[in-house]
Design an enzyme around this catalytic site. Structure first.
Site, PDB file in Angstrom:
ATOM      1  N   GLU A 244       0.838  -1.204   0.000  1.00 60.39           N
ATOM      2  CA  GLU A 244       0.000   0.000   0.000  1.00 60.39           C
ATOM      3  C   GLU A 244       0.874   1.256   0.000  1.00 60.39           C
ATOM      4  OE1 GLU A 244      -3.140   0.041  -0.345  1.00 60.39           O
ATOM      5  OE2 GLU A 244      -3.667  -2.067   0.027  1.00 60.39           O
TER       6      GLU A 244
ATOM      7  N   ARG B 102     -17.741  -0.430   6.336  1.00 60.65           N
ATOM      8  CA  ARG B 102     -18.908  -0.906   5.585  1.00 60.65           C
ATOM      9  C   ARG B 102     -19.607  -2.022   6.365  1.00 60.65           C
ATOM     10  NH1 ARG B 102     -18.810  -4.812   2.213  1.00 60.65           N
ATOM     11  NH2 ARG B 102     -16.544  -4.861   2.286  1.00 60.65           N
TER      12      ARG B 102
ATOM     13  N   HIS C  13      -1.392  -5.735   1.494  1.00 61.00           N
ATOM     14  CA  HIS C  13      -2.605  -6.555   1.401  1.00 61.00           C
ATOM     15  C   HIS C  13      -2.331  -7.800   0.554  1.00 61.00           C
ATOM     16  CE1 HIS C  13      -5.711  -3.441   2.741  1.00 61.00           C
ATOM     17  NE2 HIS C  13      -6.124  -4.570   3.299  1.00 61.00           N
TER      18      HIS C  13
ATOM     19  N   CYS D 141      -7.727  -2.387   8.337  1.00 63.75           N
ATOM     20  CA  CYS D 141      -6.361  -2.415   7.784  1.00 63.75           C
ATOM     21  C   CYS D 141      -5.802  -1.008   7.617  1.00 63.75           C
ATOM     22  CB  CYS D 141      -6.332  -3.158   6.453  1.00 63.75           C
ATOM     23  SG  CYS D 141      -6.504  -4.944   6.661  1.00 63.75           S
TER      24      CYS D 141
HETATM   25  N1  PCA Z   1      -8.480  -7.082   6.109  1.00 62.83           N
HETATM   26  C1  PCA Z   1      -9.356  -6.009   6.515  1.00 62.83           C
HETATM   27  C2  PCA Z   1      -9.180  -5.896   8.003  1.00 62.83           C
HETATM   28  C3  PCA Z   1      -8.472  -7.139   8.425  1.00 62.83           C
HETATM   29  C4  PCA Z   1      -8.003  -7.748   7.181  1.00 62.83           C
HETATM   30  O1  PCA Z   1      -7.269  -8.740   7.107  1.00 62.83           O
HETATM   31  C5  PCA Z   1      -9.121  -4.709   5.754  1.00 62.83           C
HETATM   32  O2  PCA Z   1      -8.667  -4.755   4.598  1.00 62.83           O
HETATM   33  O3  PCA Z   1      -9.384  -3.636   6.289  1.00 62.83           O
END
Ligand code: PCA
Length: 211
Positions: free
Chosen positions: A80, A90, A166, A143
């Site tokens: 990111e 959401r 991610h 996240c």
């Molecule tokens: N993904 C979520 C929160 C925890 C995770 O593994 C997110 O993308 O916010």
């Protein structure tokens, strides 16, 4: 030995597993680039996730912090670029909390940049045939919340670098959506950590983004 803190999240949104936690577990205790990896699990809960991250940082005193999270629907491992000062859920988190249009840190700057070499990481993964792309948004759920909390904290520790990556679903979660095998994602994250430890100044490369 210096350490790298590598965090994953507990499952959320009705999923039985979270690949980010599995990767952190796989790499816990391994050595990458002369640093011992400390794997840790964060609750998928606004507030509590940052509290636990800070606790882990105090205990491990890492030279590098990489937080991982699941982004179901993505096909690539995605470092990111930026964390924004917004909580806008959401769905409810694992404690039933659902903040809407709230700042992560009241009075904090609008955004914090990752200090990982995101383009160099993408290039390194692609060289190994691992799907990877820069992501321009970590969303506005837990996240991004943790990512912002991490980078806010690291302003006080300028020598420590950090960021967020991610990862896609595991094959058993995919139900028609894209996925990657745990072994591929673990190899990708290991390479991302090695690259972050090795590359101080990011490369400039076009065409590495998801959008
Ligand atoms: N993904 C979520 C929160 C925890 C995770 O593994 C997110 O993308 O916010």
């Amino acid at each position: 030995m210096k350490t790298v803190l590598l965090t994953g999240f507990e499952p959320f949104g009705g999923e039985p597993v979270n690949p980010s936690a599995e990767i952190a577990r796989q790499l816990h205790g391994t050595v990458i680039g002369g640093h011992r990896v400390v794997g840790a699990l964060l609750p998928c809960v606004f507030g509590a996730a940052i509290t636990e991250l800070r606790r882990q940082m105090r205990a491990a005193r890492p030279a590098l912090v990489v937080c991982l999270g699941q982004a179901g629907g993505r096909a690539e491992i995605t470092p990111e670029r930026v964390a924004i000062n917004v909580d806008d859920a959401r769905i409810a988190d694992n404690a039933g909390r659902q903040p809407v249009d709230r700042p992560v840190v009241r009075g904090g700057p609008a955004a914090h940049w990752s200090t990982l070499p995101i383009k160099a990481i993408v290039a390194a993964l692609r060289r190994e045939g691992i799907p990877a792309a820069v992501s321009q948004t970590a969303g506005t759920f837990v996240c991004n919340h943790v990512f912002y909390g991490l980078m806010h904290e690291l302003r006080k520790q300028p020598k420590v670098r950090g960021g967020f990556i991610h990862v896609p679903f595991l094959p058993e979660q995919a139900r028609g959506k894209p996925s990657l095998a745990l072994e591929t994602m673990t190899r990708g994250v290991r390479l991302a950590v090695a690259t972050a430890l090795r590359v101080r100044r990011d490369i400039r490369a076009a065409g590495g983004a998801t959008q």
